[in-house]
Design a protein around this motif. Structure first.
Motif, short mmCIF file in Angstrom:
data_model
loop_
_atom_site.label_atom_id
_atom_site.label_comp_id
_atom_site.label_asym_id
_atom_site.label_seq_id
_atom_site.Cartn_x
_atom_site.Cartn_y
_atom_site.Cartn_z
N SER A 285 0.83 -1.21 0.00
CA SER A 285 0.00 0.00 0.00
C SER A 285 0.86 1.26 0.00
O SER A 285 0.33 2.35 -0.16
N VAL A 286 2.18 1.09 0.20
CA VAL A 286 3.07 2.26 0.21
C VAL A 286 4.26 2.00 -0.73
O VAL A 286 5.03 1.06 -0.50
N ALA A 287 4.38 2.84 -1.75
CA ALA A 287 5.57 2.77 -2.63
C ALA A 287 6.54 3.84 -2.13
O ALA A 287 6.14 4.98 -1.89
N VAL A 288 7.80 3.44 -1.98
CA VAL A 288 8.81 4.41 -1.51
C VAL A 288 9.94 4.49 -2.53
O VAL A 288 10.96 3.79 -2.42
N PRO A 289 9.78 5.32 -3.55
CA PRO A 289 10.87 5.48 -4.51
C PRO A 289 11.98 6.32 -3.90
O PRO A 289 11.72 7.27 -3.16
N VAL A 290 13.20 5.94 -4.22
CA VAL A 290 14.36 6.67 -3.67
C VAL A 290 14.86 7.64 -4.74
O VAL A 290 15.29 7.23 -5.82
N GLY A 291 14.78 8.92 -4.44
CA GLY A 291 15.23 9.97 -5.38
C GLY A 291 14.09 10.49 -6.23
O GLY A 291 13.17 9.73 -6.59
N LYS A 292 14.16 11.78 -6.57
CA LYS A 292 13.08 12.43 -7.33
C LYS A 292 12.91 11.78 -8.71
O LYS A 292 11.79 11.55 -9.17
N ASP A 293 14.04 11.48 -9.34
CA ASP A 293 14.00 10.91 -10.67
C ASP A 293 13.23 9.58 -10.68
O ASP A 293 12.37 9.34 -11.53
N THR A 294 13.55 8.72 -9.68
CA THR A 294 12.87 7.41 -9.58
C THR A 294 11.38 7.63 -9.36
O THR A 294 10.54 6.96 -9.99
N ALA A 295 11.04 8.55 -8.47
CA ALA A 295 9.63 8.80 -8.15
C ALA A 295 8.87 9.29 -9.38
O ALA A 295 7.76 8.80 -9.67
N ASP A 296 9.46 10.21 -10.12
CA ASP A 296 8.77 10.75 -11.30
C ASP A 296 8.59 9.67 -12.37
O ASP A 296 7.53 9.55 -12.99
N LYS A 297 9.65 8.90 -12.57
CA LYS A 297 9.58 7.82 -13.58
C LYS A 297 8.50 6.80 -13.18
O LYS A 297 7.76 6.31 -14.02
N LEU A 298 8.45 6.50 -11.88
CA LEU A 298 7.50 5.49 -11.41
C LEU A 298 6.06 5.96 -11.64
O LEU A 298 5.22 5.20 -12.15
N VAL A 299 5.79 7.20 -11.30
CA VAL A 299 4.45 7.74 -11.49
C VAL A 299 4.08 7.69 -12.97
O VAL A 299 2.95 7.30 -13.34
#
Ligand code: NAD
Length: 499
Positions: A285-299
């Motif tokens: 229920s919680v995704a924790v991407p490390v770093g802004k780049d990873t988070a943006d790509k994941l979304v």
């Protein structure tokens, strides 16, 4: 309307309390059956009958008990379609997912077919002059299993198969929201040769559960459900001198490292976040991407996949990825939590609140929901949502992501997606969670290992199924024997070594 029953001494028995719970079809919102809620007298009578049956069952040799498991396993396989349909009708999950529910329970039955090897004791000859030591595993007696709605086949099987193959009798109290699969499994167990009374299915609510917890004949309680109830049941069972293992709720995080395969991580999050409408204690229920780049790509990867998800009734077959949530109250609670996420400042990227399906307007559907920029103080982070809602908490580095998982009150499951062996190994070693996945989103251990969370996800000792279950459902007796031939011995007043 169908009136369900209890299953006592091998036959269906009508309830006498006059109290009933409605059993809904969550896909349509219709009441499809009513379920009798047992009185303390009905519970105590079922326990007394089980106690009589248990004495004889414990005398049946383990090989023969295992043979009943073999027949039971074969019958479950034979009735796979029918059982899956029962699961879907009351839970709402898709048929392939319901088959997985039955299958993961069946795998525990299969391990119980090898019970004789697990029930052997230990022996030491000549532990002292003429002295031998034997330890043996004996059944506890009558035990109780109390199970949740979200795996109507798997969790009752996790409870009944190990308890019974160890020589115990079980009173199973399934969820009042999805009871029919357990009743059908009890019939199949009888057909497999289980003597009457060894498995009693008693339906009910808190009143029935409290009667089990206060009944002196019940030796052990195996519970699965939400954390507040797990904690309550553990406390009351332990106060009454019973062995108890009570598995509770969860908030499972997946860390996505910058070196992870983002496509695979996104696919894993879709399956683990939205499968079974998020109603799994091992859901991510919680995704924790490390770093802004990873988070943006994941979304960017998640959003089109979320838009493509098909929500609907299990009767639509392959056209559906997940179904409704269990009740109107559950839907209302989930929608309320989504409202709170918006009010508390999270970014709502996909909104499942207004979801409606033509022809199924009264079903309890929630569309797939994705939040970004979630912080640990928000209710959508603190609470177990138990719905199709994925939240993203951004972390700047690995240590920050790990700390988030470590600080969470729950410790059922967690996962990391990474290409780096050192990071994966460090995570598995340091994280304070019971079941860990490395590039694997829902790490439910196979049936010859065992299942259990840490922290507020489990109270009591030992895990469910696998080797731990054989320990939980038996007690150890150790016999020290001495035969005097050729040994001169006088009275010994001191506590002494055996040499
Ligand atoms: P629940 O706690 O509402 O109910 C579980 C069982 O407890 C049911 O049989 C119910 O009749 C009984 N019960 C409910 N309230 C009670 C009370 N006040 N006193 C005595 N008995 C009571 O749980 P649920 O909604 O059926 O299941 C969902 C929960 O189960 C989630 O929190 C999920 O994470 C958890 N779960 C945990 C695991 C695990 O292994 N850790 C597995 C599956 C589900």
């Amino acid at each position: 309307m169908q009136e369900l029953t209890h299953y006592i001494n091998g036959v269906h028995v009508k309830g006498t309390s006059g109290r009933f719970a409605d059993v809904y079809n969550p896909a349509t919102g219709e009441v499809q059956a009513r379920l009798p809620l047992a009185t303390p007298e009905e519970v105590n009578e079922a326990v007394a009958k089980a106690a009589i049956a248990q004495v004889e069952w414990a005398k049946v040799n383990p090989q023969r008990r295992a043979r009943v498991m073999m027949k039971f396993g074969a019958l479950i396989n034979e009735h796979m379609e029918e059982l899956a349909e029962l699961v879907s009708r009351e839970h709402g999950k898709t048929i392939p997912d319901a088959k997985g529910d039955v299958q993961r329970g069946l795998e525990v039955v299969e391990v119980c077919m090898g019970a004789p090897a697990m029930l052997k004791g230990e022996f030491m000859d000549s532990a002292g002059p003429g002295i031998d030591l034997t330890s043996m595993r004996q059944a506890l007696g009558v035990v109780a299993g109390i199970t949740p709605f979200n795996f109507p086949a798997m969790i009752p099987l996790w409870k009944m198969a190990p308890a019974i193959v160890c020589g115990n009798a079980m009173i199973l109290k399934p969820s009042e929201r999805a009871p029919s699969t357990a009743l059908r499994l009890a019939e199949l167990f009888s057909e497999a040769g289980l003597p009457d009374g060894v498995l009693q299915v008693v339906n009910g609510d808190k009143e029935a559960v409290d009667s089990l917890l206060d009944n002196d004949t019940i030796q052990a309680v195996g519970f699965v459900g939400s954390t507040p109830i797990a904690q309550y049941i553990y406390g009351r069972a332990a106060t009454n001198g019973k062995r108890a293992q009570c598995f509770g709720g969860a908030k499972n995080h997946m860390i996505i490292m910058p070196d992870a395969d983002i496509d695979k991580a996104a696919d894993a999050l879709i399956g683990a976040g939205f499968g079974a409408a998020g109603e799994r204690c091992m859901a991510i229920s919680v995704a924790v991407p490390v770093g802004k780049d990873t988070a943006d790509k994941l979304v960017a990867k998640l959003l089109p996949k979320i838009e493509a998800l098909k929500v609907g009734p299990y009767t639509s077959g392959d056209d559906v990825d997940y179904g409704p949530v269990i009740t109107a109250a559950s839907k209302e609670r989930i929608v309320g939590l989504i409202d709170s996420g918006v009010a508390q400042g999270a970014t709502l990227l996909a909104d499942g609140r207004g979801f409606s399906l033509q022809g199924y307007e009264n079903g309890y559907y929630v569309g797939p929901t994705l939040f970004d920029d979630v912080t640990p103080d928000m209710d959508i982070y603190k609470e177990e949502i138990f719905g199709p809602v994925l939240t993203q908490v951004r972390a700047d580095n690995y240590e920050e992501a790990l700390k988030l998982v470590m600080d969470n009150q729950y410790g059922n499951g967690t996962a990391i997606y990474t290409a780096d062996g050192d990071t994966a190994r460090d995570f598995a070693s340091r994280v304070n969670v019971g079941m860990v996945g490395i590039n694997f989103p829902i790490p439910v251990p196979l049936s010859y290992f065992s299942f259990g969370g840490w922290k507020k996800s489990a109270f009591g000792d030992l895990n469910q199924y696998g080797p731990d279950a054989f320990k939980f459902y038996t007690k150890t007796k150790t016999v020290t024997s001495r035969w005097y031939s050729g040994i001169k011995d006088g009275a010994a007043l001191n506590f002494q070594a055996l040499d």
